[in-house]
Structure formats: C-alpha cells, structure tokens
Scaffold this active site. Structure first.
Site, PDB file in Angstrom:
ATOM      1  N   GLU A 136       3.705   4.100   6.033  1.00  0.00           N
ATOM      2  CA  GLU A 136       2.533   3.238   5.916  1.00  0.00           C
ATOM      3  C   GLU A 136       1.439   3.963   5.134  1.00  0.00           C
ATOM      4  O   GLU A 136       1.379   5.200   5.146  1.00  0.00           O
ATOM      5  CB  GLU A 136       2.060   2.859   7.338  1.00  0.00           C
ATOM      6  CG  GLU A 136       0.766   2.100   7.445  1.00  0.00           C
ATOM      7  CD  GLU A 136       0.785   0.695   6.826  1.00  0.00           C
ATOM      8  OE1 GLU A 136       1.182   0.556   5.660  1.00  0.00           O
ATOM      9  OE2 GLU A 136       0.349  -0.249   7.514  1.00  0.00           O
ATOM     10  N   ASP A 137       0.585   3.201   4.481  1.00  0.00           N
ATOM     11  CA  ASP A 137      -0.498   3.835   3.707  1.00  0.00           C
ATOM     12  C   ASP A 137      -1.623   4.361   4.597  1.00  0.00           C
ATOM     13  O   ASP A 137      -2.048   5.497   4.465  1.00  0.00           O
ATOM     14  CB  ASP A 137      -1.057   2.871   2.637  1.00  0.00           C
ATOM     15  CG  ASP A 137      -1.518   1.524   3.198  1.00  0.00           C
ATOM     16  OD1 ASP A 137      -1.342   1.270   4.403  1.00  0.00           O
ATOM     17  OD2 ASP A 137      -2.043   0.714   2.412  1.00  0.00           O
ATOM     18  N   ASP A 156      -5.681   1.920  10.656  1.00  0.00           N
ATOM     19  CA  ASP A 156      -7.098   1.697  10.926  1.00  0.00           C
ATOM     20  C   ASP A 156      -7.245   1.301  12.407  1.00  0.00           C
ATOM     21  O   ASP A 156      -7.310   2.168  13.273  1.00  0.00           O
ATOM     22  CB  ASP A 156      -7.564   0.593   9.959  1.00  0.00           C
ATOM     23  CG  ASP A 156      -9.054   0.333  10.001  1.00  0.00           C
ATOM     24  OD1 ASP A 156      -9.789   1.191  10.516  1.00  0.00           O
ATOM     25  OD2 ASP A 156      -9.497  -0.718   9.513  1.00  0.00           O
ATOM     26  N   ARG A 195      -5.239   0.309  -6.952  1.00  0.00           N
ATOM     27  CA  ARG A 195      -4.030   0.951  -6.414  1.00  0.00           C
ATOM     28  C   ARG A 195      -3.536   2.066  -7.327  1.00  0.00           C
ATOM     29  O   ARG A 195      -2.898   3.016  -6.881  1.00  0.00           O
ATOM     30  CB  ARG A 195      -2.900  -0.079  -6.283  1.00  0.00           C
ATOM     31  CG  ARG A 195      -3.109  -1.118  -5.198  1.00  0.00           C
ATOM     32  CD  ARG A 195      -1.801  -1.861  -4.956  1.00  0.00           C
ATOM     33  NE  ARG A 195      -2.002  -3.123  -4.254  1.00  0.00           N
ATOM     34  CZ  ARG A 195      -2.092  -3.247  -2.939  1.00  0.00           C
ATOM     35  NH1 ARG A 195      -2.006  -2.186  -2.166  1.00  0.00           N
ATOM     36  NH2 ARG A 195      -2.272  -4.434  -2.380  1.00  0.00           N
ATOM     37  N   GLY A 205       0.762  -1.252   0.000  1.00  0.00           N
ATOM     38  CA  GLY A 205       0.000   0.000   0.000  1.00  0.00           C
ATOM     39  C   GLY A 205       0.787   1.292   0.000  1.00  0.00           C
ATOM     40  O   GLY A 205       0.344   2.290  -0.548  1.00  0.00           O
ATOM     41  N   PHE A 259     -14.153   3.015   3.413  1.00  0.00           N
ATOM     42  CA  PHE A 259     -13.025   2.256   2.883  1.00  0.00           C
ATOM     43  C   PHE A 259     -12.523   2.965   1.639  1.00  0.00           C
ATOM     44  O   PHE A 259     -13.284   3.267   0.726  1.00  0.00           O
ATOM     45  CB  PHE A 259     -13.450   0.818   2.554  1.00  0.00           C
ATOM     46  CG  PHE A 259     -12.281  -0.107   2.445  1.00  0.00           C
ATOM     47  CD1 PHE A 259     -11.740  -0.699   3.581  1.00  0.00           C
ATOM     48  CD2 PHE A 259     -11.699  -0.372   1.205  1.00  0.00           C
ATOM     49  CE1 PHE A 259     -10.638  -1.544   3.484  1.00  0.00           C
ATOM     50  CE2 PHE A 259     -10.599  -1.219   1.109  1.00  0.00           C
ATOM     51  CZ  PHE A 259     -10.067  -1.807   2.240  1.00  0.00           C
TER      52      PHE A 259
HETATM   53  P1  IMP Z   1      -4.884  -1.925  10.921  1.00  0.00           P
HETATM   54  O1  IMP Z   1      -4.013  -3.015  11.438  1.00  0.00           O
HETATM   55  O2  IMP Z   1      -6.327  -2.193  11.228  1.00  0.00           O
HETATM   56  O3  IMP Z   1      -4.470  -0.544  11.360  1.00  0.00           O
HETATM   57  O4  IMP Z   1      -4.853  -2.045   9.367  1.00  0.00           O
HETATM   58  C1  IMP Z   1      -4.033  -1.372   8.579  1.00  0.00           C
HETATM   59  C2  IMP Z   1      -4.015  -1.982   7.196  1.00  0.00           C
HETATM   60  O5  IMP Z   1      -5.323  -2.307   6.731  1.00  0.00           O
HETATM   61  C3  IMP Z   1      -3.478  -0.990   6.221  1.00  0.00           C
HETATM   62  O6  IMP Z   1      -2.093  -1.115   6.079  1.00  0.00           O
HETATM   63  C4  IMP Z   1      -4.219  -1.330   4.952  1.00  0.00           C
HETATM   64  O7  IMP Z   1      -3.501  -2.313   4.231  1.00  0.00           O
HETATM   65  C5  IMP Z   1      -5.520  -1.915   5.399  1.00  0.00           C
HETATM   66  N1  IMP Z   1      -6.610  -0.919   5.341  1.00  0.00           N
HETATM   67  C6  IMP Z   1      -7.291  -0.377   6.374  1.00  0.00           C
HETATM   68  N2  IMP Z   1      -8.217   0.485   5.953  1.00  0.00           N
HETATM   69  C7  IMP Z   1      -8.126   0.499   4.606  1.00  0.00           C
HETATM   70  C8  IMP Z   1      -8.822   1.231   3.578  1.00  0.00           C
HETATM   71  O8  IMP Z   1      -9.735   2.048   3.803  1.00  0.00           O
HETATM   72  N3  IMP Z   1      -8.429   0.983   2.298  1.00  0.00           N
HETATM   73  C9  IMP Z   1      -7.443   0.111   1.979  1.00  0.00           C
HETATM   74  N4  IMP Z   1      -6.757  -0.574   2.908  1.00  0.00           N
HETATM   75  C10 IMP Z   1      -7.102  -0.397   4.217  1.00  0.00           C
HETATM   76 MG    MG Z   2      -0.915  -1.472   4.496  1.00  0.00          MG
END
Ligand code: IMP
Ligand code: MG
Length: 172
Positions: free
Chosen positions: A96-97, A100, A162, A41, A149
């Site tokens: 990081e992208d 969440d 992407r 990402g 999302f």
């Molecule tokens: P976390 O562990 O829940 O913070 O998840 C983070 C990862 O979930 C990110 O690195 C993304 O790969 C993916 N992610 C979370 N939200 C989105 C979104 O809205 N679009 C695309 N990928 C997401």
């Molecule tokens: Mg990611």
C-alpha cells in the site's frame, strides 16, 4: 498555485526501499510471495520493492476506492477491481502507498482473510500513525510521517503529481 515541499528525496526513498526489501526477503526465505499492490498509489513503490527482493513473487493488483476527491476521506470503501489470483494457502503481502485512518487497510485485510491465505501481511510505504481512526499496524513500514498531505512516488492529489520522484508535502 499550491506550493510543495520535499519530504523524502529519491535517494532517501531508494535506500529505505532496499532496506525494506532485504527484511522482507529474509522473512520470506524459501517461500514464494503473492504480492498484491493497491492501485493506483502503490504502483511505483511496488515496482521498486519487488525488484530488490531475493525471493520469487507473483504480482497482482486490487483497487479500492476510499477517498472521494481531494484530501478528505469519504469514509466509504469498496473494491473497484479485485485480484485475479487464488490466494488460498498462499503467503500474501499487500503493498500500500500510505495508511491514514486505517479504514482502507482494515477493510482489505478482512476481505482477503476470508479467502484463507496461509499468511497475510502488509507493507506500506508511508504511515500516518497518529491519524488512525481504527487500530491498524502494518508489518513493514517505509517511513512514519506526521501531519500533512503528500504527493509523488505514486501518491496523488486529485490524480496529479504521481509522477514526482520525490515525496512532497502540499503547503497551502
Ligand atoms: P485510510 O483509509 O484513511 O487509511 O486511507 C488510505 C488511502 O487514502 C491511501 O491509500 C491513499 O490513497 C489516501 N491518502 C491518505 N493520505 C494521503 C496523502 O497524504 N496523500 C495521498 N493519498 C493519501
Ligand atoms: Mg491508496
């Protein structure tokens, strides 16, 4: 068919990325940064960001799996591809992208801290702050966003979209 709505345009993104790079360059003045992109990402964000930096950097990548597929977290995290750089005593910046729940970044921070970097910070393009399941604050944040999302600018939904230059929210 899914409908997508533009959330951040290419122009807004370019402006914000330049601002972030300026701040990072100021903070790391006189240093060299080991920049670690979280695949897949972050690859576009990282490419744009480092080209605006005024400090030297070394590039590496790490790949973690946190999402099974689609838009629901699997809750399980593992390193799929590790970095190839020795970060001991180095100034490390994770790129990081999106954050969440915070689970991925907390996991990654813990793993990389064990390798004794001199400093370890996080720069994230998008922050879904209200969605945290674990407390986590990034050092540099592109945009803080609300529910939804998003795809584009490196972010995917089941590996799609992407390549989009704008960041879009997926509408049902
Ligand atoms: P976390 O562990 O829940 O913070 O998840 C983070 C990862 O979930 C990110 O690195 C993304 O790969 C993916 N992610 C979370 N939200 C989105 C979104 O809205 N679009 C695309 N990928 C997401
Ligand atoms: Mg990611």
């Amino acid at each position: 068919m899914t409908i997508k709505e533009v959330l951040y345009t290419k122009e807004e993104i370019d402006k914000r990325v330049t601002e972030l790079a300026d701040t990072i360059s100021r903070d790391y003045k006189g240093k060299e940064i080991i920049v670690i992109g979280v695949l897949k990402g972050a690859f576009i964000f990282m490419a744009d960001l480092i080209r605006c930096l005024n400090v030297p950097c070394i590039v590496d990548f790490i790949r973690v799996a946190s999402y099974g597929s689609g838009t629901v977290s699997s809750g399980e995290i593992e390193i799929k591809k590790d970095i190839e750089t020795n970060i001991e005593g180095k100034d490390v910046l994770i790129i990081e992208d999106i954050i969440d729940t915070g689970l991925t970044m907390s996991f990654l921070m813990d793993k990389l801290k064990e390798r004794n970097p001199h400093s370890l910070k996080v720069c994230v393009f998008l922050d879904k702050k209200h969605r945290r399941e674990i407390e986590f604050n990034a050092d540099y944040v592109g945009f803080t966003m609300d529910e939804g999302f998003v795809v584009g600018y490196g972010l995917d939904c089941n590996e799609m979209d992407r390549f989009l230059a704008n960041v879009c929210v997926i509408k049902e």
